[in-house]
Design an enzyme around this catalytic site. Structure first.
Site, short mmCIF file in Angstrom:
data_model
loop_
_atom_site.label_atom_id
_atom_site.label_comp_id
_atom_site.label_asym_id
_atom_site.label_seq_id
_atom_site.Cartn_x
_atom_site.Cartn_y
_atom_site.Cartn_z
CE1 TYR A 58 10.09 6.18 -49.00
CE2 TYR A 58 8.30 5.06 -47.86
CZ TYR A 58 9.57 5.61 -47.85
OH TYR A 58 10.30 5.60 -46.70
CG ASP A 106 11.77 6.96 -44.26
OD1 ASP A 106 11.12 6.98 -43.19
OD2 ASP A 106 12.41 5.97 -44.65
CG ASP A 153 14.06 7.41 -38.76
OD1 ASP A 153 12.90 7.86 -38.80
OD2 ASP A 153 14.31 6.20 -38.64
CE LYS A 181 23.76 13.36 -54.56
NZ LYS A 181 24.92 13.80 -53.76
CG ASP A 186 25.59 14.89 -50.39
OD1 ASP A 186 24.88 15.89 -50.62
OD2 ASP A 186 26.59 14.61 -51.10
C1 IPM Z 1 7.85 6.24 -41.52
C2 IPM Z 1 8.14 4.78 -41.69
C3 IPM Z 1 7.40 4.28 -42.92
C4 IPM Z 1 7.92 5.05 -44.11
C5 IPM Z 1 7.51 2.76 -43.15
C6 IPM Z 1 7.04 1.97 -41.96
C7 IPM Z 1 6.78 2.34 -44.39
O1 IPM Z 1 9.51 4.54 -41.75
O2 IPM Z 1 6.67 6.60 -41.40
O3 IPM Z 1 8.81 7.02 -41.51
O4 IPM Z 1 8.98 4.73 -44.66
O5 IPM Z 1 7.25 6.02 -44.51
MG MG Z 2 10.69 6.27 -41.37
#
Ligand code: IPM
Ligand code: MG
Length: 357
Positions: free
Chosen positions: A142, A247, A251, A191, A223
């Site tokens: 990042y 990240d 999710d 990884k 993975d």
């Molecule tokens: C999160 C989001 C952010 C990230 C984006 C919006 C930059 O996806 O907080 O998970 O990737 O950190």
């Molecule tokens: Mg995110």
């Protein structure tokens, strides 16, 4: 007590959900005798529109002069054609960096009343699961060097995953400390079979682990971790991982809880100061329509009260109110199923406020 909170609603549904979180906080203040003072500031696309940059200096100042930060969400198609350094997301990344918030804690817990919303087979989630993703937040790909160049095959682009020993050490310590207060198990995700940065990461984790011999440690390649999360989520307690893997995996973990609209997060640095935000995005398609799920933001407030202000009873009160409202069958669209009661953002917020003790 008086607490100063910087409020950064951001874009899309950000303002909708932050409004509900504030009303929960206000009610907590009334019940427990605290006063919360809010200072609003701009971040993301709205900041770019107003000032030409996604993170104005003034916003950083407001945050630094506060005890904690409440953030909604940033981004939207409106700003998709901007160059990388002006994009709304850049504002979010820079505020994390400017405030030194290197540890992002994302709890994915299955509420009993939301079992139906979990996409896994009932036998896989019997007894629920309770996972803490501890994501490194201010390093890695990042923030590494990136760019474009001409090659004989046309234009090429690159991003760099770079981690220093210090960065890995501090996030690893955070994970072990958190694990001690929970299930006493850390799963390190990397990884290392491919990436040199992961090999250093794993060496450092193993070294730091010696200071925490009372905590169990295992390792998973990313993975495999993505697969194990949906195969057997109950095997996880604390997962420690890099910025990008965290990240993605958070999710994935959020969906196991029924909806990404349920997951709160805390971004922490050295002291007690923290920034609290839902893990979901700005959902521009439903912005301003009273459709967003405010629970992730409301649960982020609970994390703020517990982790930054040491107000455990107040935090519990919010979490219990959320559970109560879910048990009573109220749902926003993202977690709605037949036989439940569909409500909007405002009504969901109001129901939580009404159930605070
Ligand atoms: C999160 C989001 C952010 C990230 C984006 C919006 C930059 O996806 O907080 O998970 O990737 O950190
Ligand atoms: Mg995110």
């Amino acid at each position: 007590m008086k607490y100063k909170i910087a409020v950064l609603p951001g874009d899309g549904i950000g303002p909708d959900i932050v409004e509900e979180a504030k009303s929960v906080l206000n009610k907590i203040g009334e019940i427990y005798g605290h006063s919360f003072e809010y200072t609003e500031a701009l971040v993301g696309g709205c900041a770019y529109d107003a000032t030409g940059t996604p993170l104005p200096e003034d916003t950083v100042e407001v945050c630094k002069n506060s005890d904690a930060v409440l953030l909604g969400a940033v981004g939207g198609p409106k700003w998709d054609t901007l160059p990388g350094h002006l994009r709304p997301e850049k504002g979010l990344l820079e505020i994390r960096k400017a405030l030194g918030l290197y540890a992002n804690i994302r709890p994915a817990k299955l509420y009993d009343s939301l079992k139906e919303a979990c996409p896994l087979k009932p036998e896989l989630i019997e007894g629920g699961f309770d996972i803490y993703v501890v994501r490194e937040l201010t390093g890695g790909i990042y923030f590494g060097e990136r760019g474009r160049k001409q090659t004989e095959n046309g234009e090429a682009a690159y991003d760099t995953e770079l981690y220093s020993t210090m960065e890995v050490e501090r996030i690893t310590r955070k994970a072990f400390e958190v694990a001690r207060k929970r299930g006493n198990l850390v799963t390190n995700v990397d990884k290392m079979n491919v990436l040199e940065s992961s090999r250093l990461w794993r060496e450092v984790v193993l070294r730091v682990a010696k200071e925490y011999s009372d905590v169990n440690l295992n390792h998973m390649l990313v993975d495999n971790a993505a697969m194990q999360l949906i195969r057997n989520p109950k095997q996880f307690d604390v997962v420690v991982t890099s910025n990008m893997f965290g990240d993605i995996l958070s999710d994935e973990a959020s969906m196991l809880t029924g909806s990404i609209g349920m997951l709160p997060s805390a971004s922490l640095g050295k002291g007690k100061f923290g920034m609290y935000e839902p893990i979901h995005g700005s959902a521009p398609d439903i912005a301003g329509q009273d459709k967003a799920n405010p629970l992730a933001t409301i649960l982020s407030i609970a994390m703020m009260l517990r982790l930054t202000f040491d107000l455990e009873d107040e935090a519990n009160s919010i979490e219990e109110a959320v559970e109560k409202v879910l048990e009573e069958g109220y749902r926003t669209g993202d977690i709605y199923s037949e036989d439940t009661k569909l409500v909007g953002t405002k009504e969901m917020g109001r129901l939580v406020v009404e159930n605070l003790k």
